[in-house]
Design a protein around this motif. Structure first.
Motif, PDB file in Angstrom:
ATOM      1  N   TYR A  98      44.827  35.117  42.395  1.00 42.48           N
ATOM      2  CA  TYR A  98      45.016  36.037  43.510  1.00 42.48           C
ATOM      3  C   TYR A  98      43.663  36.437  44.057  1.00 42.48           C
ATOM      4  CZ  TYR A  98      44.014  40.131  40.489  1.00 42.48           C
ATOM      5  OH  TYR A  98      43.435  41.044  39.647  1.00 42.48           O
ATOM      6  N   TYR A  99      43.660  36.732  45.352  1.00 41.10           N
ATOM      7  CA  TYR A  99      42.416  37.066  46.033  1.00 41.10           C
ATOM      8  C   TYR A  99      41.970  38.438  45.572  1.00 41.10           C
ATOM      9  CZ  TYR A  99      38.997  37.251  49.790  1.00 41.10           C
ATOM     10  OH  TYR A  99      37.831  37.311  50.510  1.00 41.10           O
ATOM     11  N   SER A 100      40.737  38.499  45.083  1.00 40.66           N
ATOM     12  CA  SER A 100      40.315  39.749  44.462  1.00 40.66           C
ATOM     13  C   SER A 100      38.814  39.901  44.490  1.00 40.66           C
ATOM     14  CB  SER A 100      40.785  39.783  43.009  1.00 40.66           C
ATOM     15  OG  SER A 100      40.228  40.890  42.336  1.00 40.66           O
ATOM     16  N   GLY A 101      38.368  41.139  44.393  1.00 37.00           N
ATOM     17  CA  GLY A 101      36.966  41.424  44.182  1.00 37.00           C
ATOM     18  C   GLY A 101      36.652  41.321  42.709  1.00 37.00           C
ATOM     19  N   ASN A 102      35.875  42.205  42.215  1.00 35.23           N
ATOM     20  CA  ASN A 102      35.416  42.099  40.849  1.00 35.23           C
ATOM     21  C   ASN A 102      36.363  42.804  39.886  1.00 35.23           C
ATOM     22  OD1 ASN A 102      33.692  41.239  38.830  1.00 35.23           O
ATOM     23  ND2 ASN A 102      32.520  43.133  38.881  1.00 35.23           N
ATOM     24  N   GLU A 103      37.590  42.332  39.844  1.00 37.84           N
ATOM     25  CA  GLU A 103      38.530  42.859  38.869  1.00 37.84           C
ATOM     26  C   GLU A 103      39.591  41.798  38.599  1.00 37.84           C
ATOM     27  OE1 GLU A 103      41.944  44.087  39.016  1.00 37.84           O
ATOM     28  OE2 GLU A 103      42.279  43.084  40.933  1.00 37.84           O
ATOM     29  N   CYS A 104      40.306  41.958  37.511  1.00 40.35           N
ATOM     30  CA  CYS A 104      41.460  41.108  37.252  1.00 40.35           C
ATOM     31  C   CYS A 104      42.420  41.872  36.363  1.00 40.35           C
ATOM     32  CB  CYS A 104      41.055  39.774  36.606  1.00 40.35           C
ATOM     33  SG  CYS A 104      40.621  39.860  34.855  1.00 40.35           S
ATOM     34  N   HIS A 105      43.661  41.490  36.402  1.00 45.46           N
ATOM     35  CA  HIS A 105      44.673  42.097  35.551  1.00 45.46           C
ATOM     36  C   HIS A 105      45.798  41.098  35.389  1.00 45.46           C
ATOM     37  CE1 HIS A 105      45.822  43.158  39.714  1.00 45.46           C
ATOM     38  NE2 HIS A 105      47.043  42.903  39.290  1.00 45.46           N
ATOM     39  N   VAL A 106      46.576  41.257  34.330  1.00 48.82           N
ATOM     40  CA  VAL A 106      47.703  40.358  34.099  1.00 48.82           C
ATOM     41  C   VAL A 106      49.009  41.126  33.947  1.00 48.82           C
ATOM     42  CG1 VAL A 106      46.309  38.542  33.062  1.00 48.82           C
ATOM     43  CG2 VAL A 106      47.301  40.326  31.599  1.00 48.82           C
TER      44      VAL A 106
END
Length: 125
Positions: A98-106
């Motif tokens: 997914y298009y994102s800045g400096n983060e991620c989550h599941v």
């Protein structure tokens, strides 16, 4: 636009596999990448993710210290190195972006825009 997951297979407990997630039709540079898995009869669970810059990396508790996520933006590919595999790691593994800045989550799979087709990982003696 496509994600191609590969690298699954049959391995004995304690063995290793490296999964690859290759993107085509878009570049992964600005995308967070997650790895999910789904075992028979179980819900899909998030395993790991990396933010676009790899500044944020997450591992689900059961894989911490055994799995390593990495990204090679030059190859437009993200990897999941899986060591010390256990029988309970058996599942179909999916990568997603997914298009994102400096983060991620599941924890919110619906946030992911693109999904690969899945690759089977079987850990058995």
């Amino acid at each position: 636009v496509q994600l191609q997951a590969s690298g699954g297979g049959l391995v004995q407990p304690g063995g290793s596999l490296r999964l690859s997630c290759a993107a085509s039709g878009f570049t992964l540079d600005d995308y967070a990448i997650g790895w999910f898995r789904q075992a028979p009869g179980k819900e899909r669970e998030g395993v790991s993710c990396t933010s676009s810059s790899a500044g944020r990396i997450y591992y689900e508790d059961s894989v911490k210290g055994r799995f390593t996520i990495s990204r090679d933006n030059a190859r437009n590919t993200v990897y999941l190195q899986m060591n010390s595999l256990k029988v309970e790691d058996t599942a179909v593994y999916y990568c997603a972006a997914y298009y994102s800045g400096n983060e991620c989550h599941v924890d919110v799979p619906m946030d992911y825009d693109y999904w690969g087709q899945g690759t089977q990982v079987t850990v058995s003696s």
